[in-house]
Design a protein around this motif. Sequence first.
Motif, PDB file in Angstrom:
ATOM      1  N   SER A  28       0.832  -1.200   0.000  1.00 18.10           N
ATOM      2  CA  SER A  28       0.000   0.000   0.000  1.00 18.10           C
ATOM      3  C   SER A  28       0.868   1.252   0.000  1.00 18.10           C
ATOM      4  O   SER A  28       1.911   1.312   0.649  1.00 18.10           O
ATOM      5  N   ARG A  29       0.446   2.267  -0.759  1.00 16.49           N
ATOM      6  CA  ARG A  29       1.109   3.559  -0.805  1.00 16.49           C
ATOM      7  C   ARG A  29       0.201   4.606  -0.168  1.00 16.49           C
ATOM      8  O   ARG A  29      -1.015   4.420  -0.094  1.00 16.49           O
ATOM      9  N   PRO A  30       0.755   5.721   0.285  1.00 21.87           N
ATOM     10  CA  PRO A  30      -0.087   6.790   0.841  1.00 21.87           C
ATOM     11  C   PRO A  30      -1.134   7.240  -0.178  1.00 21.87           C
ATOM     12  O   PRO A  30      -0.827   7.460  -1.352  1.00 21.87           O
ATOM     13  N   GLY A  31      -2.377   7.351   0.270  1.00 21.90           N
ATOM     14  CA  GLY A  31      -3.451   7.802  -0.609  1.00 21.90           C
ATOM     15  C   GLY A  31      -3.950   6.758  -1.577  1.00 21.90           C
ATOM     16  O   GLY A  31      -4.700   7.070  -2.503  1.00 21.90           O
ATOM     17  N   MET A  32      -3.578   5.511  -1.372  1.00 12.28           N
ATOM     18  CA  MET A  32      -3.942   4.442  -2.299  1.00 12.28           C
ATOM     19  C   MET A  32      -5.342   3.915  -1.968  1.00 12.28           C
ATOM     20  O   MET A  32      -5.562   3.331  -0.917  1.00 12.28           O
ATOM     21  N   PRO A  33      -6.326   4.111  -2.853  1.00 13.98           N
ATOM     22  CA  PRO A  33      -7.669   3.589  -2.575  1.00 13.98           C
ATOM     23  C   PRO A  33      -7.734   2.086  -2.818  1.00 13.98           C
ATOM     24  O   PRO A  33      -6.858   1.523  -3.481  1.00 13.98           O
ATOM     25  N   ARG A  34      -8.760   1.458  -2.295  1.00 12.13           N
ATOM     26  CA  ARG A  34      -8.900   0.021  -2.535  1.00 12.13           C
ATOM     27  C   ARG A  34      -9.580  -0.220  -3.881  1.00 12.13           C
ATOM     28  O   ARG A  34     -10.250   0.645  -4.423  1.00 12.13           O
ATOM     29  N   ARG A  35      -9.384  -1.416  -4.392  1.00 12.59           N
ATOM     30  CA  ARG A  35      -9.977  -1.779  -5.681  1.00 12.59           C
ATOM     31  C   ARG A  35     -11.499  -1.846  -5.566  1.00 12.59           C
ATOM     32  O   ARG A  35     -12.059  -2.062  -4.476  1.00 12.59           O
ATOM     33  N   LEU A  36     -12.166  -1.688  -6.701  1.00 13.67           N
ATOM     34  CA  LEU A  36     -13.614  -1.824  -6.726  1.00 13.67           C
ATOM     35  C   LEU A  36     -14.010  -3.293  -6.759  1.00 13.67           C
ATOM     36  O   LEU A  36     -13.298  -4.134  -7.323  1.00 13.67           O
ATOM     37  N   ARG A  37     -15.147  -3.579  -6.131  1.00 14.23           N
ATOM     38  CA  ARG A  37     -15.700  -4.925  -6.132  1.00 14.23           C
ATOM     39  C   ARG A  37     -17.158  -4.849  -6.560  1.00 14.23           C
ATOM     40  O   ARG A  37     -17.822  -3.818  -6.375  1.00 14.23           O
ATOM     41  N   ALA A  38     -17.652  -5.942  -7.130  1.00 13.18           N
ATOM     42  CA  ALA A  38     -19.059  -5.998  -7.508  1.00 13.18           C
ATOM     43  C   ALA A  38     -19.931  -5.657  -6.305  1.00 13.18           C
ATOM     44  O   ALA A  38     -19.698  -6.146  -5.202  1.00 13.18           O
ATOM     45  N   GLY A  39     -20.919  -4.811  -6.520  1.00 16.02           N
ATOM     46  CA  GLY A  39     -21.811  -4.401  -5.446  1.00 16.02           C
ATOM     47  C   GLY A  39     -21.408  -3.108  -4.766  1.00 16.02           C
ATOM     48  O   GLY A  39     -22.177  -2.570  -3.952  1.00 16.02           O
ATOM     49  N   ASP A  40     -20.208  -2.575  -5.069  1.00 14.13           N
ATOM     50  CA  ASP A  40     -19.778  -1.314  -4.476  1.00 14.13           C
ATOM     51  C   ASP A  40     -20.662  -0.162  -4.958  1.00 14.13           C
ATOM     52  O   ASP A  40     -21.130  -0.143  -6.105  1.00 14.13           O
ATOM     53  N   THR A  41     -20.839   0.813  -4.097  1.00 17.13           N
ATOM     54  CA  THR A  41     -21.535   2.048  -4.459  1.00 17.13           C
ATOM     55  C   THR A  41     -20.521   3.060  -4.974  1.00 17.13           C
ATOM     56  O   THR A  41     -19.463   3.248  -4.370  1.00 17.13           O
ATOM     57  N   VAL A  42     -20.828   3.695  -6.092  1.00 19.65           N
ATOM     58  CA  VAL A  42     -19.939   4.699  -6.674  1.00 19.65           C
ATOM     59  C   VAL A  42     -20.721   5.983  -6.919  1.00 19.65           C
ATOM     60  O   VAL A  42     -21.912   5.958  -7.249  1.00 19.65           O
ATOM     61  N   GLY A  43     -20.063   7.107  -6.729  1.00 24.10           N
ATOM     62  CA  GLY A  43     -20.708   8.398  -6.908  1.00 24.10           C
ATOM     63  C   GLY A  43     -20.660   8.867  -8.345  1.00 24.10           C
ATOM     64  O   GLY A  43     -19.688   8.601  -9.072  1.00 24.10           O
ATOM     65  N   LEU A  44     -21.690   9.568  -8.766  1.00 27.73           N
ATOM     66  CA  LEU A  44     -21.764  10.167 -10.102  1.00 27.73           C
ATOM     67  C   LEU A  44     -21.819  11.677  -9.933  1.00 27.73           C
ATOM     68  O   LEU A  44     -22.690  12.210  -9.245  1.00 27.73           O
ATOM     69  N   VAL A  45     -20.883  12.383 -10.574  1.00 24.61           N
ATOM     70  CA  VAL A  45     -20.826  13.834 -10.470  1.00 24.61           C
ATOM     71  C   VAL A  45     -20.719  14.449 -11.857  1.00 24.61           C
ATOM     72  O   VAL A  45     -20.265  13.817 -12.811  1.00 24.61           O
TER      73      VAL A  45
END
Length: 344
Positions: A28-45
């Motif tokens: 892991s690196r600083p600021g590293m987000p986790r991978r997406l998985r099926a069923g995850d909620t994602v924002g739309l902007v």
Amino acid sequence: MISRRTAIASLGSTALLLAMAPGSAIASRPGMPRRLRAGDTVGLVAPAGFVADRFGLEQITETIRAMGLVPKPSPHLLDRYGYLAGEDKLRAAEVTRMFEDKEVQAIFAVRGGWGCARILPHLDFDLIRANPKLLIGSSDITALHMALAARTTCPGIQGPNVAHSWSDAAWRSFRGLVFDAATPTYRNPAAGEDRLVQSQFRIRTFRPGTARGPLLGGNLSVLSALVGTPYLPDFEGAILFLEDVNEAEYRIDRMLTQLALSGILGRVAGVVFGQCTNCTNPGASFSNFTVYEVLEQHLAPLGVPAFQGAMIGHISHQISIPVGVRAEIDAAAGTIRILEPAVS
């Protein structure tokens, strides 16, 4: 539109990739987000141009569901203020709110256009830095990617906006990076033409060689407009990647000149110029410089590996590029090798 069955299926091979190595035992690196998985909620902007109508939003949410994800539109996604998706402070608040929302795992821009640079002074970068998430999009979203690279350690994904057509090749490239934490090597596809010598998807090398560094860049018009502002990262030792659309040759020349005079071109370790879609002045004579000639004039003298023609830009089969992540380019082969995953 990609089907849900296609989206959830395993990757297989694609002509755009030499290798799609999954990330295992990722450090892991600083600021590293986790991978997406099926069923995850994602924002739309919509940080730039507006969404035309509710039918457009319906197609956008269907695209996210086809990826196996749950869409969460921002509350004012359908707002309109002239050619913008709401007033500047409102659009900035919508983006900041998605970073703060604990339910949201990643943020998708629905479209580009113009307007992201207008919201930069209104973003809460301290909050964003404390809640690292992938911001996914391209074109005008370059302004946000560059600002995040300058002010945070949060990587972004230069890839299709949600309203994009999302061809199978584009989807596979994106899925590998974001769902599988893959570290692919990208090479242009074979054209499959009935001719002796390939004419489509050609690579033009300005200076051969290999170079390593963090991938920084995006749309040339948007990036060049940020020169002189506090929203550009340090390009020292970076791999600069660029693309553009609907810009005449002399405008490409003007913007590259600006990057040269500002010192940006002189600091990079390598350059990849992707696609320049519809970049021809229709009223000009044949004696004009071509885009290739303009690029050669600016990139060849840099003395660093540089090539043109990668599948980056306003095209249906665009690859996804992890902004801020280290990569290696081979300018003679026309390849981009991702050296570290964008997600954990």
